[in-house]
Write a protein that holds these residues in place. Structure first.
Motif, PDB file in Angstrom:
ATOM      1  N   GLY A 129     -19.744 -45.560  47.906  1.00 17.78           N
ATOM      2  CA  GLY A 129     -19.655 -46.962  48.288  1.00 17.78           C
ATOM      3  C   GLY A 129     -20.370 -47.307  49.582  1.00 17.78           C
ATOM      4  O   GLY A 129     -20.357 -48.467  49.991  1.00 17.78           O
ATOM      5  N   GLN A 130     -20.979 -46.324  50.247  1.00 18.67           N
ATOM      6  CA  GLN A 130     -21.645 -46.600  51.515  1.00 18.67           C
ATOM      7  C   GLN A 130     -22.830 -47.539  51.309  1.00 18.67           C
ATOM      8  O   GLN A 130     -23.040 -48.467  52.093  1.00 18.67           O
ATOM      9  CB  GLN A 130     -22.113 -45.314  52.181  1.00 18.67           C
ATOM     10  N   ALA A 131     -23.606 -47.332  50.270  1.00 20.78           N
ATOM     11  CA  ALA A 131     -24.771 -48.175  50.005  1.00 20.78           C
ATOM     12  C   ALA A 131     -24.346 -49.616  49.718  1.00 20.78           C
ATOM     13  O   ALA A 131     -24.979 -50.569  50.192  1.00 20.78           O
ATOM     14  CB  ALA A 131     -25.569 -47.622  48.836  1.00 20.78           C
ATOM     15  N   VAL A 132     -23.283 -49.786  48.979  1.00 21.83           N
ATOM     16  CA  VAL A 132     -22.791 -51.125  48.666  1.00 21.83           C
ATOM     17  C   VAL A 132     -22.319 -51.825  49.939  1.00 21.83           C
ATOM     18  O   VAL A 132     -22.616 -52.998  50.175  1.00 21.83           O
ATOM     19  CB  VAL A 132     -21.651 -51.053  47.626  1.00 21.83           C
ATOM     20  N   THR A 133     -21.610 -51.122  50.785  1.00 20.33           N
ATOM     21  CA  THR A 133     -21.127 -51.688  52.041  1.00 20.33           C
ATOM     22  C   THR A 133     -22.287 -52.094  52.943  1.00 20.33           C
ATOM     23  O   THR A 133     -22.283 -53.188  53.518  1.00 20.33           O
ATOM     24  CB  THR A 133     -20.229 -50.668  52.774  1.00 20.33           C
ATOM     25  N   GLU A 134     -23.282 -51.225  53.056  1.00 16.47           N
ATOM     26  CA  GLU A 134     -24.448 -51.555  53.881  1.00 16.47           C
ATOM     27  C   GLU A 134     -25.188 -52.760  53.316  1.00 16.47           C
ATOM     28  O   GLU A 134     -25.623 -53.642  54.066  1.00 16.47           O
ATOM     29  CB  GLU A 134     -25.389 -50.356  53.967  1.00 16.47           C
ATOM     30  N   PHE A 135     -25.327 -52.795  51.996  1.00 14.24           N
ATOM     31  CA  PHE A 135     -26.003 -53.923  51.368  1.00 14.24           C
ATOM     32  C   PHE A 135     -25.281 -55.228  51.656  1.00 14.24           C
ATOM     33  O   PHE A 135     -25.904 -56.239  52.001  1.00 14.24           O
ATOM     34  CB  PHE A 135     -26.111 -53.708  49.852  1.00 14.24           C
ATOM     35  N   ILE A 136     -23.970 -55.232  51.540  1.00 13.14           N
ATOM     36  CA  ILE A 136     -23.185 -56.445  51.774  1.00 13.14           C
ATOM     37  C   ILE A 136     -23.328 -56.906  53.219  1.00 13.14           C
ATOM     38  O   ILE A 136     -23.517 -58.097  53.487  1.00 13.14           O
ATOM     39  CB  ILE A 136     -21.716 -56.229  51.386  1.00 13.14           C
TER      40      ILE A 136
END
Length: 135
Positions: A6-13
């Protein structure tokens, strides 16, 4: 290097929200500049129409012309995010005396209307003074 789920999703958001905030800010600043230019022009149009009309109708013609121009050209007037008023004053109403037309618009930013209604608004006001002419 091990990545957490979920790190990529968090950074994207986080990046997406920042970019959207920047776009929204640019939109609001642009809208404020366009509104100010149109308020300035509306006051000039009202004064110009008022100085060349008959003396008995000068004030009403100036106010009506300024308000009509503002309602037609100022962004978001129809959506109630922007309200406009026009004022005109002259004393005495005679050739060679000044006619002052003031247009005032109250702007509510789009972002504050979405998240916090009636939270922030600001006024843009412009006055134009012209000398009345003989018609």
């Amino acid at each position: 290097m091990r990545r957490v789920k979920g790190q990529a999703v968090t950074e994207f958001i986080l990046v997406f929200l920042f970019v959207m905030l920047c776009f929204s800010l640019a939109f609001e600043v642009g809208r404020a500049l366009i509104t100010y230019m149109n308020v300035d022009t509306a006051a000039s149009v009202g004064a110009r129409k008022g100085i060349v009309t008959s003396r008995t109708q000068t004030i009403e013609v100036a106010k009506t012309a300024a308000l009509d121009y503002a309602k037609k050209h100022v962004p978001f007037v129809k959506t109630n995010q922007t309200t406009c008023e026009a004022f005109a004053e002259a004393s005495p109403i005679d050739v060679g005396y000044p006619l002052k037309v003031t247009v005032k618009c109250k702007i509510s930013p789009t972002i504050s209307n979405v998240f916090l209604p009636n939270w922030v608004s600001f006024d843009l006001q412009k006055s134009v003074t012209m000398v009345m002419e003989d018609v």
